[in-house]
Design a protein around this motif. Structure first.
Motif, PDB file in Angstrom:
ATOM      1  N   ILE A  48     -12.373   5.142 -16.460  1.00  0.00           N
ATOM      2  CA  ILE A  48     -12.342   5.311 -14.992  1.00  0.00           C
ATOM      3  C   ILE A  48     -10.883   5.316 -14.570  1.00  0.00           C
ATOM      4  CG2 ILE A  48     -13.048   4.324 -12.778  1.00  0.00           C
ATOM      5  CD1 ILE A  48     -15.385   2.993 -14.153  1.00  0.00           C
ATOM      6  N   VAL A  49     -10.470   6.365 -13.840  1.00  0.00           N
ATOM      7  CA  VAL A  49      -9.066   6.497 -13.427  1.00  0.00           C
ATOM      8  C   VAL A  49      -9.032   6.664 -11.917  1.00  0.00           C
ATOM      9  CG1 VAL A  49      -6.918   7.737 -13.880  1.00  0.00           C
ATOM     10  CG2 VAL A  49      -8.726   7.747 -15.590  1.00  0.00           C
ATOM     11  N   TRP A  50      -8.149   5.926 -11.223  1.00  0.00           N
ATOM     12  CA  TRP A  50      -8.039   6.087  -9.772  1.00  0.00           C
ATOM     13  C   TRP A  50      -6.618   5.776  -9.317  1.00  0.00           C
ATOM     14  CZ3 TRP A  50      -9.907   1.816 -12.194  1.00  0.00           C
ATOM     15  CH2 TRP A  50      -9.559   0.542 -11.741  1.00  0.00           C
ATOM     16  N   GLY A  51      -6.313   6.092  -8.083  1.00  0.00           N
ATOM     17  CA  GLY A  51      -4.982   5.778  -7.549  1.00  0.00           C
ATOM     18  C   GLY A  51      -4.108   7.017  -7.467  1.00  0.00           C
ATOM     19  N   ALA A  52      -2.784   6.790  -7.511  1.00  0.00           N
ATOM     20  CA  ALA A  52      -1.802   7.853  -7.263  1.00  0.00           C
ATOM     21  C   ALA A  52      -1.941   8.999  -8.255  1.00  0.00           C
ATOM     22  CB  ALA A  52      -0.404   7.266  -7.353  1.00  0.00           C
ATOM     23  N   GLY A  53      -2.032  10.225  -7.751  1.00  0.00           N
ATOM     24  CA  GLY A  53      -2.027  11.410  -8.609  1.00  0.00           C
ATOM     25  C   GLY A  53      -3.335  11.687  -9.311  1.00  0.00           C
ATOM     26  N   VAL A  54      -4.399  10.934  -8.962  1.00  0.00           N
ATOM     27  CA  VAL A  54      -5.682  11.112  -9.663  1.00  0.00           C
ATOM     28  C   VAL A  54      -6.691  11.787  -8.741  1.00  0.00           C
ATOM     29  CG1 VAL A  54      -7.570   9.957 -10.859  1.00  0.00           C
ATOM     30  CG2 VAL A  54      -5.246   9.049 -11.037  1.00  0.00           C
ATOM     31  N   ASN A  55      -7.490  12.694  -9.314  1.00  0.00           N
ATOM     32  CA  ASN A  55      -8.498  13.432  -8.550  1.00  0.00           C
ATOM     33  C   ASN A  55      -9.555  12.512  -7.947  1.00  0.00           C
ATOM     34  OD1 ASN A  55      -8.514  16.119  -7.978  1.00  0.00           O
ATOM     35  ND2 ASN A  55      -9.011  16.736 -10.084  1.00  0.00           N
ATOM     36  N   PRO A  80      -5.634  15.773 -20.197  1.00  0.00           N
ATOM     37  CA  PRO A  80      -6.856  16.186 -19.487  1.00  0.00           C
ATOM     38  C   PRO A  80      -6.532  16.546 -18.027  1.00  0.00           C
ATOM     39  CG  PRO A  80      -6.826  13.796 -19.829  1.00  0.00           C
ATOM     40  CD  PRO A  80      -5.533  14.322 -20.339  1.00  0.00           C
ATOM     41  N   LEU A  81      -6.299  17.835 -17.781  1.00  0.00           N
ATOM     42  CA  LEU A  81      -5.827  18.284 -16.453  1.00  0.00           C
ATOM     43  C   LEU A  81      -6.837  17.978 -15.345  1.00  0.00           C
ATOM     44  CD1 LEU A  81      -4.282  21.712 -17.488  1.00  0.00           C
ATOM     45  CD2 LEU A  81      -3.077  19.605 -16.926  1.00  0.00           C
ATOM     46  N   ALA A  82      -8.134  17.905 -15.704  1.00  0.00           N
ATOM     47  CA  ALA A  82      -9.155  17.700 -14.676  1.00  0.00           C
ATOM     48  C   ALA A  82      -8.977  16.368 -13.947  1.00  0.00           C
ATOM     49  CB  ALA A  82     -10.537  17.769 -15.317  1.00  0.00           C
ATOM     50  N   TYR A  83      -8.265  15.431 -14.558  1.00  0.00           N
ATOM     51  CA  TYR A  83      -8.063  14.128 -13.913  1.00  0.00           C
ATOM     52  C   TYR A  83      -6.928  14.162 -12.886  1.00  0.00           C
ATOM     53  CZ  TYR A  83     -11.277  11.450 -16.828  1.00  0.00           C
ATOM     54  OH  TYR A  83     -12.398  10.938 -17.410  1.00  0.00           O
ATOM     55  N   LEU A  84      -6.070  15.200 -12.957  1.00  0.00           N
ATOM     56  CA  LEU A  84      -4.867  15.210 -12.113  1.00  0.00           C
ATOM     57  C   LEU A  84      -5.148  15.818 -10.749  1.00  0.00           C
ATOM     58  CD1 LEU A  84      -2.144  16.309 -14.692  1.00  0.00           C
ATOM     59  CD2 LEU A  84      -2.803  14.008 -14.023  1.00  0.00           C
ATOM     60  N   ASN A  85      -4.638  15.130  -9.711  1.00  0.00           N
ATOM     61  CA  ASN A  85      -4.738  15.653  -8.348  1.00  0.00           C
ATOM     62  C   ASN A  85      -3.337  16.103  -7.969  1.00  0.00           C
ATOM     63  OD1 ASN A  85      -5.271  16.164  -5.709  1.00  0.00           O
ATOM     64  ND2 ASN A  85      -5.462  14.016  -5.088  1.00  0.00           N
ATOM     65  N   ASN A  86      -2.973  17.338  -8.345  1.00  0.00           N
ATOM     66  CA  ASN A  86      -1.591  17.767  -8.170  1.00  0.00           C
ATOM     67  C   ASN A  86      -1.539  19.294  -8.084  1.00  0.00           C
ATOM     68  OD1 ASN A  86       1.280  17.559  -8.152  1.00  0.00           O
ATOM     69  ND2 ASN A  86       1.094  15.704  -9.384  1.00  0.00           N
ATOM     70  N   SER A  87      -0.334  19.836  -7.841  1.00  0.00           N
ATOM     71  CA  SER A  87      -0.207  21.290  -7.685  1.00  0.00           C
ATOM     72  C   SER A  87      -0.470  21.989  -9.022  1.00  0.00           C
ATOM     73  CB  SER A  87       1.207  21.636  -7.228  1.00  0.00           C
ATOM     74  OG  SER A  87       2.118  21.287  -8.255  1.00  0.00           O
ATOM     75  N   ALA A  88      -0.883  23.263  -8.936  1.00  0.00           N
ATOM     76  CA  ALA A  88      -1.118  24.050 -10.147  1.00  0.00           C
ATOM     77  C   ALA A  88       0.173  24.159 -10.964  1.00  0.00           C
ATOM     78  CB  ALA A  88      -1.626  25.436  -9.777  1.00  0.00           C
ATOM     79  N   ASN A 136       0.803  -1.229   0.000  1.00  0.00           N
ATOM     80  CA  ASN A 136       0.000   0.000   0.000  1.00  0.00           C
ATOM     81  C   ASN A 136       0.837   1.281   0.000  1.00  0.00           C
ATOM     82  OD1 ASN A 136      -2.289  -1.510  -0.041  1.00  0.00           O
ATOM     83  ND2 ASN A 136      -2.546  -1.528   2.170  1.00  0.00           N
ATOM     84  N   ASP A 137       1.839   1.352  -0.896  1.00  0.00           N
ATOM     85  CA  ASP A 137       2.708   2.542  -0.885  1.00  0.00           C
ATOM     86  C   ASP A 137       2.043   3.746  -1.539  1.00  0.00           C
ATOM     87  OD1 ASP A 137       2.717   1.788  -3.512  1.00  0.00           O
ATOM     88  OD2 ASP A 137       4.897   1.823  -3.772  1.00  0.00           O
ATOM     89  N   GLY A 138       0.814   3.555  -2.115  1.00  0.00           N
ATOM     90  CA  GLY A 138       0.104   4.692  -2.705  1.00  0.00           C
ATOM     91  C   GLY A 138       0.778   5.273  -3.930  1.00  0.00           C
ATOM     92  N   LYS A 139       1.557   4.438  -4.634  1.00  0.00           N
ATOM     93  CA  LYS A 139       2.274   4.947  -5.813  1.00  0.00           C
ATOM     94  C   LYS A 139       1.808   4.254  -7.101  1.00  0.00           C
ATOM     95  CE  LYS A 139       5.283   7.969  -4.222  1.00  0.00           C
ATOM     96  NZ  LYS A 139       5.223   9.346  -4.715  1.00  0.00           N
ATOM     97  N   THR A 140       0.588   3.669  -7.057  1.00  0.00           N
ATOM     98  CA  THR A 140       0.079   2.984  -8.250  1.00  0.00           C
ATOM     99  C   THR A 140      -1.121   3.745  -8.809  1.00  0.00           C
ATOM    100  OG1 THR A 140       0.624   0.940  -7.083  1.00  0.00           O
ATOM    101  CG2 THR A 140      -0.553   0.723  -9.169  1.00  0.00           C
ATOM    102  N   ALA A 141      -1.119   3.997 -10.118  1.00  0.00           N
ATOM    103  CA  ALA A 141      -2.299   4.612 -10.763  1.00  0.00           C
ATOM    104  C   ALA A 141      -2.984   3.537 -11.609  1.00  0.00           C
ATOM    105  CB  ALA A 141      -1.865   5.768 -11.643  1.00  0.00           C
TER     106      ALA A 141
END
Length: 930
Positions: A284-291, A345-353, A251-256
């Protein structure tokens, strides 16, 4: 004449090939430098699930009791990840879909010829840019990404091609195979140190290609229980793999994770065209770095999907299929694929501006690189004073854009930077398309000039050699020499011009072709002058009326390619032909039969395209009807026909009837067996292939008397056609050939009506002795109508039961009597045969019409050539490479069809002559007297 035929074939071949050069050359360029985001990526590894043939609505919709087919994935999009619809492009086939997903560009048309399998052009992909990629799935898809990769860091594990069987018990086992192999792969890595450390590297991709849903959809249709059960199995498999991978990496949270599909599927279980059910796929996208899911109150979509799927308050993020490649590259931090045209598609990214701005900037530079290479290539091959650059992205503009974006990012104005990058991406894509279509107008014009010249020349040849309109005129030698040198000089100028610009050799062919063609036309100047004098002596309203009728006829033909119902209008007019021309006075019975059959045939173009809903009882009915007719023909009242029959011929007739009965039985038993999931019975398969082979030979054994030979051809072809039918189309050749017999009789009446010759007895007419040259007569205006009828019937034979323009109207079910394992070329071949059978019937009837009306096949054929060339010129200007992909595909197939029609009619003409005049003699047993 052989010279003329060769020239004709060459000219048509050039015209046909030209559109692929003018409209559909490969858009890929090479020689860009890879672009990578400078900031660290959110994920170390990416798992890509592609559920082949999964429709968006099949995955997202709820069942009657508000439960879902895929509970795990539904839970993800409600609680953990982002979702949307990925819009694919036509052709909606597996290969182009995967290329768009993984390499980020839309496949060029040159892949068609390779069955969408091999790499027609080398390309870069996310797999190639990764450190390691492991992939599991179908042998049709995986190897092409390993093949294009540099070094060996893309590993593939495939099942055998034989496993992809539409008639198998359950195709979901293809997916179970993939899931089981992935699990055992991870288990084995615990005891294999090199593999274990490779799996723990960064920039790793795992690709699971799941073909079961597609195979079940083809075999049972997407609304079937099998298709839906398969979605459930995939959902369970994805759940197991995801939790196993999380456990493996502690569960290192580094998998998308990404789940999507390469294309959808129509309700009747096919794909390839542009229907929404084929182009809308889930993402459907989930995991590391995804919104995470974003709650919203209203969404800007026109369609009613959100309401149907009860997802109104979860933000839906739609993308184009090629946008998924940059998304994957950005998540694991690899360079964007070089040929990618997707927008991140930037809307999928959970990251800094800052990360988003840098990523989209990299994306813009990567697309701009392609634009620069394309521009450089065009500039090098065009004379500087003729070169018009793409204004919005001149060199200074490019530098300006890049400076501005850099400045915005330094000043932390990230939103401005992002919107500027999006503008730049759109401009670069426009520019790419601008340079890609740079030479189009110039090439199109030279082809059109050649076309008009060729058609004019054919008309002159007809008038000169087959009519009495012109006197023979001696040509002046001096004039013709001057002409020759004049045209040679023009040719040299054109060639010199192309040489300076280092154009490809095909350009020389397209630009120089009109020169000899127009030279041939201008040489016939005396004929043109004669003709003009003759035409002026006619009544003006006669000539105008004649032209109007001709134009209307050709327009109806052109229309019928777009709207099949135009054929119905044409056939109804045909039904009235005996009344309009007063032919019915002299032959009431024949005229009545003709009118009835025309009206019957007119029903077919109004029916829906074949293959939507199989209807086996209709096929059986067609088989029984054919048997009924063949019994009637045996007991025909005219004894004159029967006295030419000996025992051998009767045996043959009975054998053909038996073959029809067998075909009818095989069709019904095969479809029952497939329905009960017992696969294709081997005996049926053997009978089918034997029928196919024997039917091509049997007609050659029958007597060459007109009706006997034609009937024998009908029986043989009908037995093949029944095996390839799934519904009402089985009745089509029957009605069509009935009309053809009526047509042969009507043409006899027309001959007498116009006082052109005596009426030969059709019953005793023999094909074998009909080719005596001395009997041929000159052309008459009525022969133009004859040729038009032929072209019209050929087009009806083509579009009567379906519309080849959309790939998806071919139902794989129609070849199930021959094979069920997926084999594109075999299936394609059989479907082409099915399309050709009605053609052969029409061609043989036309052969009979030519022979009984004492016309040389050459003169009628030339008229047919003119008609189809005028149609082809129409379609040349209607070819599109913009708009919806369905339109593009349709416009190409129309042009290719009409162009190949002429080449095809030459072949058909030859085949019809062979089928009607040749006879194979079986060795007869002679009686010995002791």
């Amino acid at each position: 004449i052989p010279v003329f035929i060769l020239a004709g074939l060459l000219v048509h071949f050039v015209f046909l090939v030209s559109i692929f050069d003018i409209y559909f050359s490969s858009p890929l360029v090479h020689g860009m430098t890879p672009q990578q985001t400078p900031l660290p990526p959110p994920a170390k590894r990416l798992v890509l699930f592609v559920a082949d043939g999964l429709r968006a609505d099949s995955l997202y919709e709820l069942n009657g009791n508000d439960t879902t087919q895929a509970p795990y994935l539904r839970g993800i999009l409600e609680n953990n990840g982002s979702w949307g619809i990925s819009h694919t492009r036509v052709p909606t086939e597996s290969r182009p879909g995967h290329v768009a997903l993984i390499a980020g560009f839309y496949e060029d048309v040159s892949a068609v010829a390779k069955g969408w399998r091999e790499n027609p052009v080398e390309f870069d992909s996310v797999f190639n840019e990764s450190k390691y990629t492991w992939s599991w799935g179908s042998p049709d898809i995986l190897p092409m990404f390993a093949k294009g990769a540099t070094g060996d860091h893309v590993y593939t594990f495939c099942y055998t091609a034989e496993s992809e069987d539409f008639g198998a018990q359950d195709a979901a086992k293809l997916d179970t195979w993939v899931f089981d192999h992935v699990k055992s792969f991870f288990n084995s890595s615990r005891s294999n140190q090199t593999l274990f450390s490779a799996l723990n590297e960064e920039k790793v991709v795992l690709f699971l290609h799941l073909l079961g849903i597609d195979t079940n959809g083809h075999a049972h249709r997407p609304n079937s229980r099998e298709y839906k059960e398969n979605i459930k199995k995939v959902d369970e498999g994805v759940k197991e793999i995801a939790s196993m991978i999380d456990d493996f990496y502690e569960n290192d949270g580094k998998t998308a994770f990404i789940l999507t599909s390469d294309h959808g599927m129509t309700d009747w279980g096919s794909h390839g065209a542009g229907h929404p059910s084929e182009t809308l796929t889930p993402l459907i996208v989930w995991g590391a770095g995804v919104n995470y899911p974003q709650k919203v109150t209203s969404q800007p979509f026109e369609d009613n999907f959100l309401k149907e799927w009860k997802l109104e308050n979860l933000k839906r993020l739609d993308v184009n299929q090629a946008d998924i490649a940059p998304l994957m590259a950005s998540l694991i931090g690899v360079p964007f694929p070089l040929n990618s045209v997707g927008t991140l598609p930037l809307a999928y990214l959970n990251n800094s501006a800052h990360f988003k701005a840098e990523s989209i900037f990299t994306n813009a530079v990567q697309i701009l690189e392609q634009f620069k290479v394309k521009m450089r290539q065009k500039k090098e091959t065009t004379l500087s004073f003729l070169f018009t650059p793409f204004k919005p992205l001149s060199d200074s503009e490019q530098i300006n854009f890049l400076k501005k974006v850099r400045l915005y990012i330094q000043q932390q104005k990230y939103d401005e930077a992002v919107s500027l990058c999006k503008t730049l991406i759109n401009l670069a894509l426009e520019g790419l398309s601008y340079y890609h279509t740079y030479d189009r107008l110039f090439l199109g014009l030279s082809i059109a000039v050649g076309f008009v010249g060729w058609t004019t020349y054919v008309i002159l040849v007809i008038i000169k050699t087959h009519t009495n309109l012109t006197k023979t005129v001696q040509t002046n030698n001096k004039e013709s020499t001057v002409l020759f040198y004049g045209f040679a000089f023009v040719g040299m100028i054109i060639a010199f011009f192309l040489l300076i610009q280092t154009c490809p050799w095909t350009y020389y062919v397209y630009c120089l072709l009109p020169v000899p063609v127009w030279y041939a036309v201008v040489r016939e100047l005396p004929v043109i002058q004669d003709l003009a004098a003759n035409l002026l002596s006619l009544h003006i309203h006669q000539s105008v009326g004649f032209l109007v009728v001709c134009t209307l006829g050709i327009e109806i033909l052109v229309f019928s390619f777009f709207y099949r119902s135009a054929l119905t209008i044409g056939l109804v007019v045909f039904a009235g032909w005996p009344v309009i021309t007063q032919l019915w006075v002299q032959a009431k019975k024949t005229a009545l039969i003709w009118t009835l059959l025309c009206v019957l045939l007119a029903i077919f173009p109004l029916m829906p395209v074949v293959g939507r809903e199989p209807n086996i009882p209709l096929v059986i009915a067609a088989g029984l009807l054919t048997l009924l007719f063949s019994c009637f023909s045996l007991a025909s009242p005219c004894k004159s026909a029967n006295k030419y029959r000996n025992n051998e011929d009767l045996k043959l007739h009975f054998y053909q009837m038996l073959s029809i009965a067998l075909s009818t039985y095989v069709v019904s038993s095969t479809h029952d067996s497939l329905k009960n999931k017992q696969g294709l019975p081997v005996l049926n398969q053997i009978i089918s292939w034997m029928t196919l082979v024997s039917s091509l030979v049997l007609p050659l054994l029958s007597p060459t008397f007109l009706f006997q030979r034609l009937f024998s051809i009908l029986l043989s072809l009908m037995s093949i056609y029944l095996l390839l039918s799934t519904g009402y189309e089985a009745l089509f050749p029957l009605v069509l050939s009935g009309l053809m017999f009526a047509w042969i009789n009507m043409e006899q009446e027309a001959l007498q009506h116009y006082g052109l010759s005596f009426k030969p007895k059709l019953a005793v007419f023999n094909f074998a002795y009909a080719t005596d040259i001395t009997q041929f007569r000159q052309l008459h205006l009525d022969d133009i109508r004859r040729s038009f009828f032929f072209v019209f019937f050929i087009v009806t034979a083509f579009f009567g039961t379906g519309n080849i323009a959309s790939v998806n109207s071919f139902d794989p079910a129609s070849v199930y009597c021959f094979l069920t394992a997926f084999s594109p070329f075999m299936m394609g071949g059989l479907l082409v045969l099915k399309v050709v059978i009605p053609f052969v019937l029409v061609s043989c009837a036309f052969e009979a019409v030519q022979v009984t009306t004492q016309l040389s096949s050459k003169s009628l054929f030339l008229i047919v050539l003119v008609i189809s060339d005028i149609m082809a010129l129409h379609f040349f200007f209607l070819v599109k490479d913009y708009g919806s992909w369905l339109d593009i595909g349709t416009s190409i197939s129309h042009y290719v069809l009409v162009m190949s029609l002429t080449i095809f009619m030459m072949l058909m003409n030859g085949l019809a002559q062979l089928l009607t005049t040749k006879r194979l003699e079986l060795p007869r047993r002679t009686k010995h007297h002791s």
